[in-house]
Design a protein around this motif. Sequence first.
Motif, short mmCIF file in Angstrom:
data_model
loop_
_atom_site.label_atom_id
_atom_site.label_comp_id
_atom_site.label_asym_id
_atom_site.label_seq_id
_atom_site.Cartn_x
_atom_site.Cartn_y
_atom_site.Cartn_z
N ALA A 1 0.83 -1.21 0.00
CA ALA A 1 0.00 0.00 0.00
C ALA A 1 0.87 1.26 0.00
CB ALA A 1 -0.92 -0.01 1.21
N GLN A 2 1.98 1.20 0.75
CA GLN A 2 2.88 2.35 0.78
C GLN A 2 3.53 2.56 -0.59
OE1 GLN A 2 3.11 4.26 3.45
NE2 GLN A 2 4.52 5.69 2.46
N GLU A 3 3.88 1.48 -1.27
CA GLU A 3 4.46 1.59 -2.61
C GLU A 3 3.46 2.15 -3.60
OE1 GLU A 3 6.19 -2.09 -3.83
OE2 GLU A 3 8.15 -1.52 -3.04
N GLU A 4 2.18 1.85 -3.40
CA GLU A 4 1.15 2.40 -4.28
C GLU A 4 1.09 3.92 -4.16
OE1 GLU A 4 -1.15 1.79 -6.69
OE2 GLU A 4 0.04 -0.02 -6.93
N LYS A 5 1.22 4.40 -2.93
CA LYS A 5 1.25 5.86 -2.74
C LYS A 5 2.46 6.47 -3.42
CE LYS A 5 -1.17 5.83 1.73
NZ LYS A 5 -1.07 6.18 3.18
N LYS A 6 3.59 5.76 -3.33
CA LYS A 6 4.81 6.27 -3.97
C LYS A 6 4.66 6.29 -5.49
CE LYS A 6 8.65 4.87 -2.16
NZ LYS A 6 9.84 4.04 -1.82
N ARG A 7 4.03 5.26 -6.02
CA ARG A 7 3.84 5.21 -7.48
C ARG A 7 2.92 6.34 -7.94
NH1 ARG A 7 0.35 3.68 -11.21
NH2 ARG A 7 -1.19 3.10 -9.64
N ALA A 8 1.88 6.61 -7.14
CA ALA A 8 0.97 7.71 -7.49
C ALA A 8 1.70 9.05 -7.47
CB ALA A 8 -0.21 7.74 -6.52
N THR A 9 2.63 9.20 -6.53
CA THR A 9 3.44 10.42 -6.48
C THR A 9 4.31 10.54 -7.72
OG1 THR A 9 3.49 10.35 -4.06
CG2 THR A 9 5.15 11.71 -5.15
N TYR A 10 4.93 9.43 -8.12
CA TYR A 10 5.76 9.43 -9.34
C TYR A 10 4.92 9.82 -10.55
CZ TYR A 10 9.46 6.97 -6.77
OH TYR A 10 10.44 6.63 -5.88
N GLU A 11 3.71 9.28 -10.63
CA GLU A 11 2.85 9.57 -11.78
C GLU A 11 2.50 11.06 -11.84
OE1 GLU A 11 2.13 7.73 -14.20
OE2 GLU A 11 2.75 5.76 -13.49
N ARG A 12 2.25 11.67 -10.67
CA ARG A 12 1.94 13.11 -10.65
C ARG A 12 3.15 13.93 -11.10
NH1 ARG A 12 -0.70 11.75 -5.76
NH2 ARG A 12 1.09 12.48 -4.55
N LYS A 13 4.34 13.51 -10.67
CA LYS A 13 5.54 14.23 -11.08
C LYS A 13 5.79 14.07 -12.58
CE LYS A 13 7.97 14.06 -6.64
NZ LYS A 13 9.20 13.58 -5.93
N ILE A 14 5.57 12.87 -13.09
CA ILE A 14 5.75 12.62 -14.53
C ILE A 14 4.79 13.49 -15.33
CG2 ILE A 14 5.44 10.90 -16.35
CD1 ILE A 14 6.37 8.79 -14.29
N ASP A 15 3.55 13.57 -14.87
CA ASP A 15 2.55 14.38 -15.58
C ASP A 15 2.92 15.87 -15.54
OD1 ASP A 15 -0.14 14.59 -16.87
OD2 ASP A 15 -0.55 15.78 -15.07
N LYS A 16 3.47 16.31 -14.40
CA LYS A 16 3.87 17.71 -14.26
C LYS A 16 4.99 18.05 -15.24
CE LYS A 16 5.14 21.08 -10.69
NZ LYS A 16 5.37 21.29 -9.25
N ILE A 17 5.99 17.18 -15.36
CA ILE A 17 7.10 17.41 -16.29
C ILE A 17 6.60 17.35 -17.73
CG2 ILE A 17 9.32 16.54 -17.10
CD1 ILE A 17 9.82 15.47 -14.29
N LYS A 18 5.71 16.40 -18.00
CA LYS A 18 5.20 16.23 -19.37
C LYS A 18 4.45 17.47 -19.83
CE LYS A 18 3.62 12.18 -20.19
NZ LYS A 18 2.72 11.00 -20.21
N ARG A 19 3.61 18.02 -18.96
CA ARG A 19 2.85 19.23 -19.32
C ARG A 19 3.77 20.42 -19.54
NH1 ARG A 19 0.30 20.68 -15.17
NH2 ARG A 19 0.39 18.89 -13.75
N PHE A 20 4.84 20.50 -18.77
CA PHE A 20 5.78 21.61 -18.95
C PHE A 20 6.55 21.48 -20.26
CE2 PHE A 20 10.11 23.29 -18.45
CZ PHE A 20 9.83 24.61 -18.16
N LEU A 21 6.98 20.26 -20.59
CA LEU A 21 7.79 20.06 -21.79
C LEU A 21 7.00 20.25 -23.09
CD1 LEU A 21 9.94 16.97 -20.72
CD2 LEU A 21 10.69 19.35 -20.93
#
Length: 514
Positions: free
Chosen positions: A193-213
Amino acid sequence: MARYKPYDVHQDKFIPVSFRDQILPGSFEYALSEIVDQHIDLAPFAARYTNDETGRLAYDPAVLLKIVLYGYYKGIVSSRKLAEACERHVVFMALSADTRPHFTTIADFISQMHREVTGVFTDVLLYASELNLIGQDTFAIDGCKLPSNASKQWSGTLKELRHKQKKLHTAAQKIVARHQAQDAQEKLSPVVAQEEKKRATYERKIDKIKRFLKTAQPNLGPSGNERKSNITDPDSAKMSTNHGVIQGYNGVAVVDAKHQIVVTAETHGEGQEAHLLAPMIESTRHQCQAAGIAEDIFEETKLTADAGYSSQNGVQYTQDHRIDAYIADRSHRSRDPAFADADRYKERAREDKRRRAGTNPNRFTARDFDYDAANRTCRCPAGNNLYRNGNNIDVNGYLGVKFRGAKSVCGPCTLRSRCLTTPETTETKQVTIFIGKTEAKQESPIEKMKRKFDTVMGRFTYNQRIAIVEPVFANLQNKGLRRFTLRGQRKVDAQWKLFTLVHNIEKIAHCGMS
């Protein structure tokens, strides 16, 4: 046994408060209230509101401006804390007539100040001029690097940001792969469950970088090289300071010598300052014109700047426009008699650096080679003559003579470890002796500035610089104005002008209204 007067901390006492009596002559709040009410044109603020006939009544911009500037004077930058101070602090109540605006109203007022702050700054500057606080004899320019409301972790070139996106995607995929390997019917453990939270955080960061680029363009500096962009605040920059690397802005100020009144204040999202000299001079000229101080302030006013503003283009600009400027170069201290023995500290630092790097601390330098200028010959520390293999070599405007040792002499020499950086791979020693400067170097704008700078008048004028501009930055730091809370160059520039307005109003209170 001792007896004491009774007391009760839980009792209440109701005290009548006269707001007028809280704002005492000679204080900052007194000067602030008078300046806002009598010397600032608040008409431009009316464009914010469309409630002439219908709509809710708005807070008077005079009240909000007093709250913000007095809060900054007290080191309160947060809109929530400013709103709280209006409910608890009697001086805030007096300045605001106990109107108690909501923190969102204060935040919105500050974030839109870039539309009117230039006019407010000019009006205060005009009043300072009327009080004869601006001497117009010497100006000093310098910058203060402050962190902004942006994170360093979101900085990088476009290539670095793409690489970061790829790394985050790889980390997220590994988490997904581990989960897929488990039994689909198994209940998720706390670790999973903790890893799922971490993966969700990674996905938000990936989306943030993608929108900027998607829309980002390379952030090119004055030299044409790409600088690091910041996703959170693209206008900000990474800057090196005495306290480490920060993500923020460079608050540049032009300050008058008489009472340290700031005549121009701007922020720039770049640490390099050399190319800012000409734009700041033009801004100062226009600012003084708008305030009615002088049509061209630099016809009689001297300008001082440190070595950070020294460049061929900047110095050339001052000479072409006949500005009496005194700009230090990076080697000005080596020519100053007061620093005649400073080299011994440099040599000690070099030895410490060699020792840390594991190299020979006793390695020879160019000073250990005996050069005969008359015969153009050179002798190495071992007493052997070197042969000349280059005359009048131009190295960045300096003339040099190049010498090289013979293989038959350097090969068996017992001093190779002290003479060569890598004695195992280098066959012979090469040394260049500089004998002068080229004609182009002597005629350069930097060289002209050096000759002017090294005069008695030049040194005297420049030495005033630190006492003119540095106290301004120290005053702001002591008040707690050490970081910007907004994002975007226009908004941060407005906040920097508000910071310097606090300094100017304080000077008016102490020097002009006494």
